[in-house]
Motif scaffolding. Structure first.
Motif, PDB file in Angstrom:
ATOM      1  N   LEU A 189      44.408  31.442  12.468  1.00 33.18           N
ATOM      2  CA  LEU A 189      45.864  31.609  12.571  1.00 33.18           C
ATOM      3  C   LEU A 189      46.862  30.678  11.863  1.00 33.18           C
ATOM      4  O   LEU A 189      47.544  30.903  11.321  1.00 33.18           O
ATOM      5  N   MET A 190      46.319  29.341  11.476  1.00 36.30           N
ATOM      6  CA  MET A 190      46.961  28.475  10.835  1.00 36.30           C
ATOM      7  C   MET A 190      46.562  28.182   9.282  1.00 36.30           C
ATOM      8  O   MET A 190      46.436  27.304   8.842  1.00 36.30           O
ATOM      9  N   THR A 191      45.713  29.430   8.770  1.00 38.43           N
ATOM     10  CA  THR A 191      45.474  29.238   7.510  1.00 38.43           C
ATOM     11  C   THR A 191      46.194  30.288   6.604  1.00 38.43           C
ATOM     12  O   THR A 191      46.165  31.322   6.868  1.00 38.43           O
ATOM     13  N   LEU A 247      51.197  34.495  16.265  1.00 34.42           N
ATOM     14  CA  LEU A 247      51.816  34.435  14.867  1.00 34.42           C
ATOM     15  C   LEU A 247      53.261  34.584  15.031  1.00 34.42           C
ATOM     16  O   LEU A 247      53.958  33.913  14.279  1.00 34.42           O
ATOM     17  N   THR A 248      54.009  35.068  15.920  1.00 32.01           N
ATOM     18  CA  THR A 248      55.235  35.161  16.447  1.00 32.01           C
ATOM     19  C   THR A 248      55.863  33.790  16.609  1.00 32.01           C
ATOM     20  O   THR A 248      56.857  33.262  16.082  1.00 32.01           O
ATOM     21  N   LEU A 249      54.974  33.149  17.488  1.00 31.84           N
ATOM     22  CA  LEU A 249      55.358  31.668  17.814  1.00 31.84           C
ATOM     23  C   LEU A 249      55.481  30.749  16.609  1.00 31.84           C
ATOM     24  O   LEU A 249      56.458  29.903  16.857  1.00 31.84           O
ATOM     25  N   PHE A 250      54.609  30.975  15.684  1.00 31.87           N
ATOM     26  CA  PHE A 250      54.500  30.138  14.521  1.00 31.87           C
ATOM     27  C   PHE A 250      55.474  30.388  13.597  1.00 31.87           C
ATOM     28  O   PHE A 250      55.659  30.017  12.619  1.00 31.87           O
ATOM     29  N   GLY A 251      56.279  31.546  13.822  1.00 35.44           N
ATOM     30  CA  GLY A 251      57.172  32.070  12.966  1.00 35.44           C
ATOM     31  C   GLY A 251      56.676  32.827  11.491  1.00 35.44           C
ATOM     32  O   GLY A 251      57.274  32.797  10.432  1.00 35.44           O
ATOM     33  N   ILE A 252      55.544  33.257  11.735  1.00 35.81           N
ATOM     34  CA  ILE A 252      54.757  33.674  10.393  1.00 35.81           C
ATOM     35  C   ILE A 252      54.897  35.372  10.242  1.00 35.81           C
ATOM     36  O   ILE A 252      55.332  35.651   9.339  1.00 35.81           O
ATOM     37  N   GLY A 278      49.418  44.607   9.181  1.00 32.82           N
ATOM     38  CA  GLY A 278      48.236  43.858   8.296  1.00 32.82           C
ATOM     39  C   GLY A 278      47.966  42.522   9.178  1.00 32.82           C
ATOM     40  O   GLY A 278      46.692  42.105   9.019  1.00 32.82           O
ATOM     41  N   LYS A 279      48.926  41.655   9.143  1.00 29.34           N
ATOM     42  CA  LYS A 279      48.649  40.230   9.297  1.00 29.34           C
ATOM     43  C   LYS A 279      47.938  40.059  10.902  1.00 29.34           C
ATOM     44  O   LYS A 279      47.011  39.451  11.119  1.00 29.34           O
ATOM     45  N   ILE A 280      48.640  40.994  11.863  1.00 29.08           N
ATOM     46  CA  ILE A 280      48.083  40.969  13.186  1.00 29.08           C
ATOM     47  C   ILE A 280      46.700  41.453  13.098  1.00 29.08           C
ATOM     48  O   ILE A 280      45.475  40.938  13.664  1.00 29.08           O
ATOM     49  N   ALA A 281      46.274  42.509  12.365  1.00 32.04           N
ATOM     50  CA  ALA A 281      45.047  43.276  12.355  1.00 32.04           C
ATOM     51  C   ALA A 281      43.992  42.136  11.936  1.00 32.04           C
ATOM     52  O   ALA A 281      42.857  42.300  12.433  1.00 32.04           O
ATOM     53  N   VAL A 282      44.293  41.568  10.815  1.00 29.74           N
ATOM     54  CA  VAL A 282      43.433  40.499  10.151  1.00 29.74           C
ATOM     55  C   VAL A 282      43.097  39.515  11.144  1.00 29.74           C
ATOM     56  O   VAL A 282      41.781  39.114  11.466  1.00 29.74           O
ATOM     57  N   GLN A 283      44.037  38.898  12.005  1.00 21.17           N
ATOM     58  CA  GLN A 283      43.829  37.978  12.692  1.00 21.17           C
ATOM     59  C   GLN A 283      42.835  38.328  14.157  1.00 21.17           C
ATOM     60  O   GLN A 283      42.626  37.759  14.644  1.00 21.17           O
ATOM     61  N   SER A 284      43.422  39.669  14.296  1.00 25.87           N
ATOM     62  CA  SER A 284      42.860  40.157  15.802  1.00 25.87           C
ATOM     63  C   SER A 284      41.143  40.080  15.695  1.00 25.87           C
ATOM     64  O   SER A 284      40.652  40.046  16.718  1.00 25.87           O
ATOM     65  N   VAL A 285      40.606  40.076  14.454  1.00 28.52           N
ATOM     66  CA  VAL A 285      39.092  40.224  14.517  1.00 28.52           C
ATOM     67  C   VAL A 285      38.546  38.798  15.037  1.00 28.52           C
ATOM     68  O   VAL A 285      37.812  38.843  16.065  1.00 28.52           O
TER      69      VAL A 285
END
Lengths: 257, 140
Positions: free
Chosen positions: A15-17, A80-85, A97-104
């Motif tokens: 999440l932080m990459t 992701l919302t919390l980090f402002g991404i 897309g961003k959520i889908a990739v991280q959900s894995v």
């Protein structure tokens, strides 16, 4: 609650990459879909070995897999919302897309949380057999490969290495994998199916495991579009580089899950 | 499919003979490992380690874009050495006169590989002579 904890712990390095955030808008949608489907299959398999509940029924395991996936998606979205991404003025495709990739990784974390953080009364379920062992190696390799594959360092390393470094890395990966397999077998933490014997363990587990690690590396690199336009030699080098963490993942999976 | 541990049954069956699945898995693994070693050895054999990147730039297509045109280019590295931060320049010429120039930097052009990028122009590149070339690279 435990599932959310697992999801956060497993997913936060990614999440932080920043490469992971970018993936959200440049990843090929078709490859992402294939990857998400594969993730569900992996979750389903993991559920058979380390699910939320002590189950081995098709329906229950499928439900567990979807539950883990849901937990992974929700925790990725929240963080992701919390980090402002992700913000509301982004196009929906990019957010999804961003959520889908991280959900894995998050969903795998949610699934593994039970066996890692949980109070498991029966440590190993023990009925995995050889196919189960191979599957666990696959899941472990995929998880660790996925953790490092998005970073640019993977590419840079493969450019810095000469072919001789590449050859050495292949041999070292294989030896490390075998060392893990062998020590597990030796200490009797987990009885390997089969009658032991050095060569049988070597070919049946280490070589087979490294093969899985290589396939997984190739697949992950393809998913992230790292192989597009590359020559065969470069593909081999990049696979060798990613094969190292994959092999470690394959070796450790049987400890972790 | 009953999910419970039956110690005796499983061990006995697997002691007797190497299961077919184990053969298949080991064979595939061996094949892949040897293929990897083969590919990389072949590379080691071919390259001296002293090569420099040799980058050829080709125009792929010219498409109207928001505020003019975009020229899609492909940078083809003919050598085994990778170039980083490869600068590519496109010039529109009318006879000897340069009408417009555009530049792009590709992060990496790996050895024996192809990377794509685009150059934007205000003027229609098809109405002029378009020349593209690589300006330079950095060692990765």
């Amino acid at each position: 609650m435990r599932a959310f904890g697992g999801a956060v712990i497993f997913a936060f390095p990614l999440l932080m990459t920043m490469e992971m955030w970018w993936l959200g808008f440049y990843i090929d949608p078709l490859r992402l879909l294939v990857f998400l489907a594969l993730n569900l299959a992996i979750l389903f398999g993991l559920s058979c070995f380390a699910g939320f509940r002590e189950t081995f029924h098709l329906k229950e395991d499928a439900l567990d897999a979807f539950a883990a996936y849901g937990v992974g998606t929700i925790s990725s979205a929240v963080l992701l919302t919390l980090f402002g991404i992700i913000t509301w003025d982004m196009p929906p495709g990019e957010i999804a897309g961003k959520i889908a990739v991280q959900s894995v990784p998050a969903s795998i974390g949610a699934m593994a949380a039970r066996s890692q953080l949980g109070d498991n009364e029966d440590d190993e379920k023990g009925t995995e057999g050889y196919a189960g062992q191979l599957f666990l190696m696959l899941a472990g390799a995929l998880f660790l490969a996925f953790n490092v594959a998005p970073t640019e360092e993977m590419i840079v390393i493969s450019f810095l290495m000469t072919p001789w470094h590449g050859l050495a890395l292949v041999v070292v990966s294989l030896l490390v994998l075998h060392a893990f397999v062998y020590s597990l077998d030796f200490s009797g933490q987990e009885e390997l199916p089969g009658d032991g014997g050095f060569w049988r363990t070597f070919f049946g587990y280490s070589i087979a495991g490294y093969g899985i690690a290589l396939l997984v590396s190739l697949y992950v690199l393809w998913t992230f579009g790292r192989l597009d336009g590359l020559g065969v030699g470069q593909i081999a080098m990049m696979t060798a580089v990613l094969g190292f963490p994959s092999a470690l993942g394959a070796a450790l999976a049987r400890l972790v899950v | 499919m009953e999910h419970q541990h039956v110690p005796g049954r499983q061990d006995k069956r697997q002691d007797s003979r190497t299961p077919i699945l184990e053969w298949i898995a080991a064979a595939i693994g061996l094949l892949l490992t040897l293929a990897m070693l083969g590919f990389i050895s072949w590379q080691a054999w071919r390259s001296t380690g002293e090569e420099l990147p040799a980058i050829k730039v080709q125009v792929q297509r010219i498409v109207p874009a928001a505020d003019g045109w975009v020229v899609e280019i492909a940078a083809l590295n003919l050598s085994a050495a990778t170039g980083a931060a490869v600068q590519i320049e496109g010039e529109l010429k009318q006879g000897e006169r340069v009408v417009a120039t555009s530049q792009v930097t590709l992060d990496y052009v790996p050895g024996n590989s192809e990377q794509r990028g685009g150059l934007f122009f205000r003027e229609d590149p098809r109405a002029h002579v378009l020349e593209v070339r690589a300006l330079g690279y950095a060692k990765p």
